[in-house]
Design an enzyme around this catalytic site. Sequence first.
Site, short mmCIF file in Angstrom:
data_model
loop_
_atom_site.label_atom_id
_atom_site.label_comp_id
_atom_site.label_asym_id
_atom_site.label_seq_id
_atom_site.Cartn_x
_atom_site.Cartn_y
_atom_site.Cartn_z
N ARG A 73 0.77 -1.27 0.02
CA ARG A 73 0.04 0.12 0.09
C ARG A 73 0.79 1.32 -0.46
O ARG A 73 2.04 0.98 1.09
CB ARG A 73 -0.76 0.19 1.27
CG ARG A 73 -2.25 0.90 1.66
CD ARG A 73 -2.87 1.22 2.30
NE ARG A 73 -4.48 1.67 1.51
CZ ARG A 73 -4.58 3.46 2.38
NH1 ARG A 73 -3.51 3.66 3.48
NH2 ARG A 73 -5.55 3.17 2.23
N TYR A 142 2.84 5.64 6.10
CA TYR A 142 3.38 4.48 5.03
C TYR A 142 4.93 4.36 5.42
O TYR A 142 5.38 3.36 5.38
CB TYR A 142 3.18 5.49 3.84
CG TYR A 142 4.51 4.68 2.68
CD1 TYR A 142 3.52 3.46 2.56
CD2 TYR A 142 5.25 4.61 2.46
CE1 TYR A 142 4.58 2.79 1.36
CE2 TYR A 142 6.39 4.73 1.42
CZ TYR A 142 5.87 3.09 0.89
OH TYR A 142 6.68 2.53 -0.40
N LYS A 146 6.56 0.89 7.16
CA LYS A 146 7.68 -0.02 5.98
C LYS A 146 8.75 -0.09 7.08
O LYS A 146 9.41 -1.22 7.04
CB LYS A 146 8.10 0.94 4.55
CG LYS A 146 7.30 1.11 4.05
CD LYS A 146 7.15 -0.24 3.45
CE LYS A 146 7.37 -0.49 2.01
NZ LYS A 146 7.02 -1.27 0.73
#
Length: 319
Positions: A73, A142, A146
Amino acid sequence: MILVTGANGFVGTALCHQLIALGASVRGAIRRLERSVSCIEDIELFQVGECDPFADWSKALDGVRAVVHLAARVHVMHEKATDPLTEFRSVNVEGTLNLANQAAKAGVRRFVYLSSIKVNGEKTLPGRPFAERDVPAPLDPYGVSKHEAEEGLRKLAQQTGMEVVIIRPPLVYGKEVKANFLNMMRWLYKGVPLPFGAIHNRRSLVALDNLVDFIVVCLDHPAAANQTFLVSDGEDTSTTELLRRMAIALNVPTRLLPVPQKLLEVGFKMVGKNDLAQRLCGSLQVDIAKSCTVLDWKPLISVDEGLRRTAEYFLRSRG
């Protein structure tokens, strides 16, 4: 056999092409078969649906020696989810670790994970580029997802013996690039005057060809096992310089207005575009010394060649 997830994406398509050209056996995992593209029609494709904690990878992993995990994503410009971090974690953390666990059980030797420079942070100070040894400082959902995936993969490598390689690229550009980079090319091509003629930042980028070449090296190089690497073109540029060089690649005149950088930053912040202000005006440099020395690697092409190839595809696609 090498399994590439997100095989029909921006990086995945180019990687599959390169692996096939090198004589490798490639299997691609994509969300839906009807969304596959003709440029990867020569490889074996598996529909795996969403890359979530419940995906069954058993068939796709059968006989696979290495996995390159690109599916994710990605950073969302206009986020609509009420809880973005949960959405990012579902795919980028839980989905990744679900795949990695199944890969380890299936006997996969090496797992190459495409992470993001956002794990390091959003900006750098002059003369202090990001390096692998830096303490991670992700700021958005995000980047956080990660980072958490990286941590989970490292633990899994210790527990199972499967080799994990983590790659953190900055902005990737090249054939079929989208988002802000594509918008800048469109503006330049149309001759739109842009207020970016006096920006003195420094930013690292990585051409698609350089990133793909680096991933290929990481698939087999013995010294890559259980390491984290930063990758770039090895040449940093300001936003102003990048736009000028992009215009040359497009063979169009440059129309950049020398609006003071501070004034631009204030203007962006007044309209709630802080992220865009950072990307256009802030610095983000990466140190690729470890990648070059440990793996005996150097960028395959220069920034100007990367821009030329990007522009060539852009112009050709316009008919």
